[in-house]
Design a protein around this motif. Structure first.
Motif, short mmCIF file in Angstrom:
data_model
loop_
_atom_site.label_atom_id
_atom_site.label_comp_id
_atom_site.label_asym_id
_atom_site.label_seq_id
_atom_site.Cartn_x
_atom_site.Cartn_y
_atom_site.Cartn_z
N ALA A 198 -21.14 78.48 -9.82
CA ALA A 198 -22.54 78.07 -9.85
C ALA A 198 -23.36 79.04 -9.00
CB ALA A 198 -22.69 76.65 -9.30
N ALA A 199 -24.60 79.26 -9.42
CA ALA A 199 -25.54 80.06 -8.64
C ALA A 199 -26.90 79.38 -8.71
CB ALA A 199 -25.62 81.48 -9.20
N ASP A 200 -27.52 79.17 -7.54
CA ASP A 200 -28.82 78.50 -7.48
C ASP A 200 -29.50 78.92 -6.19
OD1 ASP A 200 -30.98 76.77 -7.36
OD2 ASP A 200 -29.81 74.99 -7.84
N PRO A 201 -30.74 79.49 -6.28
CA PRO A 201 -31.45 79.90 -5.06
C PRO A 201 -31.72 78.72 -4.12
CG PRO A 201 -32.69 80.52 -7.04
CD PRO A 201 -31.47 79.80 -7.48
N GLU A 202 -31.75 77.52 -4.65
CA GLU A 202 -31.97 76.32 -3.84
C GLU A 202 -30.69 75.84 -3.18
OE1 GLU A 202 -35.12 74.69 -3.72
OE2 GLU A 202 -35.80 76.52 -4.72
N GLY A 203 -29.56 76.38 -3.62
CA GLY A 203 -28.27 75.96 -3.09
C GLY A 203 -27.38 75.41 -4.18
N ALA A 204 -26.33 76.12 -4.46
CA ALA A 204 -25.38 75.70 -5.50
C ALA A 204 -24.32 74.79 -4.89
CB ALA A 204 -24.72 76.93 -6.12
N GLN A 205 -23.78 73.92 -5.73
CA GLN A 205 -22.72 73.01 -5.30
C GLN A 205 -21.70 72.89 -6.41
OE1 GLN A 205 -24.91 69.40 -4.68
NE2 GLN A 205 -25.41 69.90 -2.57
N VAL A 206 -20.45 72.99 -6.05
CA VAL A 206 -19.37 72.76 -7.01
C VAL A 206 -18.23 72.02 -6.33
CG1 VAL A 206 -19.86 74.75 -8.49
CG2 VAL A 206 -18.25 75.00 -6.62
N ALA A 207 -17.54 71.22 -7.10
CA ALA A 207 -16.33 70.55 -6.62
C ALA A 207 -15.38 70.45 -7.80
CB ALA A 207 -16.64 69.16 -6.07
N CYS A 208 -14.09 70.60 -7.52
CA CYS A 208 -13.10 70.48 -8.58
C CYS A 208 -11.92 69.65 -8.09
CB CYS A 208 -12.62 71.85 -9.07
SG CYS A 208 -11.83 72.85 -7.81
N LYS A 209 -11.23 69.07 -9.06
CA LYS A 209 -10.07 68.23 -8.75
C LYS A 209 -9.08 68.37 -9.91
CE LYS A 209 -11.08 63.96 -7.90
NZ LYS A 209 -11.23 62.50 -7.74
N ILE A 210 -7.80 68.41 -9.58
CA ILE A 210 -6.73 68.41 -10.58
C ILE A 210 -5.87 67.20 -10.31
CG2 ILE A 210 -4.72 69.62 -11.51
CD1 ILE A 210 -5.98 72.24 -10.45
N THR A 211 -5.69 66.35 -11.34
CA THR A 211 -4.83 65.18 -11.18
C THR A 211 -3.67 65.21 -12.17
OG1 THR A 211 -6.25 63.86 -12.63
CG2 THR A 211 -6.66 63.69 -10.28
N LEU B 90 -3.49 66.57 -7.24
CA LEU B 90 -2.68 67.73 -6.86
C LEU B 90 -3.47 68.71 -6.00
CD1 LEU B 90 -0.83 68.61 -10.20
CD2 LEU B 90 0.03 67.28 -8.26
N GLU B 91 -4.76 68.84 -6.30
CA GLU B 91 -5.61 69.78 -5.57
C GLU B 91 -7.06 69.35 -5.70
OE1 GLU B 91 -6.56 72.95 -3.15
OE2 GLU B 91 -4.56 72.26 -3.66
N GLU B 92 -7.83 69.58 -4.62
CA GLU B 92 -9.24 69.23 -4.62
C GLU B 92 -9.96 70.20 -3.69
OE1 GLU B 92 -11.76 65.09 -4.47
OE2 GLU B 92 -9.87 65.18 -3.38
N GLN B 93 -11.07 70.79 -4.16
CA GLN B 93 -11.83 71.76 -3.37
C GLN B 93 -13.31 71.59 -3.66
OE1 GLN B 93 -10.61 74.05 -1.14
NE2 GLN B 93 -8.54 73.29 -1.51
N SER B 94 -14.15 72.07 -2.74
CA SER B 94 -15.58 72.10 -2.97
C SER B 94 -16.17 73.31 -2.27
CB SER B 94 -16.24 70.80 -2.49
OG SER B 94 -16.08 70.68 -1.10
N ALA B 95 -17.36 73.72 -2.75
CA ALA B 95 -18.06 74.85 -2.15
C ALA B 95 -19.55 74.69 -2.40
CB ALA B 95 -17.55 76.16 -2.77
N ASP B 96 -20.34 75.27 -1.51
CA ASP B 96 -21.78 75.26 -1.72
C ASP B 96 -22.38 76.51 -1.09
OD1 ASP B 96 -21.27 74.41 0.87
OD2 ASP B 96 -22.92 73.01 0.93
#
Length: 138
Positions: free
Chosen positions: A97-110, A116-122
Motif C-alpha cells: 500500500a502507498a498513501d501520502p496520508e499514511g498507508a496501513q496493511v495487515a496480513c494473516k495466514i491460518t 501460522l503468521e501475522e504481520q502489520s505495517a504502516d
C-alpha cells in the motif's frame, strides 16, 4: 608398476563404492521429500488495511521451492483467499500500500483455524509480508 596399478584400481573401487552408498542415501532422502511434496494442505490468507494497491501470494502453482506468484490489483478489503499448497511449499501473502496520508496493511495466514503468521505495517508506503513454513514439514 603392478603395485601402483593395483593401488589405483583399489582407490577407484573404494571411491565407486562410497559414491554408490552416498547415492543410496541421497535417493532415500529424495524419496522422503517427494512423498512430502505429494501431500497438500489448505491455508487461508487474510489482508486488511487502507489503500492496498496489490496483493501477491503463493496460490499453489509452480514447484514446491519455486512457487508461482499470483497477484490481485486494487483488492476490495478485507480480502480473503483460501488456497491449496503442496508439500514443502511455504504459504506467503504480501500486500503493498502507498498513501501520502499514511498507508496501513495487515496480513494473516491460518491453517486449520490456527494462525501460522501475522504481520502489520504502516507509513507512507507499507508492505506487510506474511510467510509461513509448510505445516507438513513441522
Amino acid at each position: 608398476m603392478n603395485r601402483t596399478i593395483r593401488t589405483a584400481v583399489c582407490a577407484v573401487a573404494v571411491a565407486v563404492a562410497g559414491l554408490a552408498l552416498g547415492l543410496i542415501s541421497c535417493s532415500e532422502a529424495v524419496d522422503q521429500v517427494d512423498k512430502a511434496v505429494d501431500e497438500t494442505y489448505e491455508v487461508t490468507y487474510e489482508v486488511t488495511g487502507k489503500n492496498v494497491d496489490s496483493i501477491d501470494f503463493h496460490g499453489g502453482g509452480g514447484k514446491a521451492m519455486e512457487p508461482k506468484i499470483e497477484s490481485v490489483s486494487k483488492p476490495k478489503l478485507p480480502w480473503t483467499k483460501t488456497v491449496t499448497l503442496r508439500g514443502i511449499m511455504p504459504a506467503a501473502v504480501m500486500p503493498v500500500a502507498a498513501d501520502p496520508e499514511g498507508a496501513q496493511v495487515a496480513c494473516k495466514i491460518t491453517y486449520k483455524g490456527k494462525v501460522l503468521e501475522e504481520q502489520s505495517a504502516d507509513g507512507l508506503a507499507a508492505a506487510g509480508g506474511c510467510i509461513a513454513e509448510s505445516p507438513i514439514t513441522g
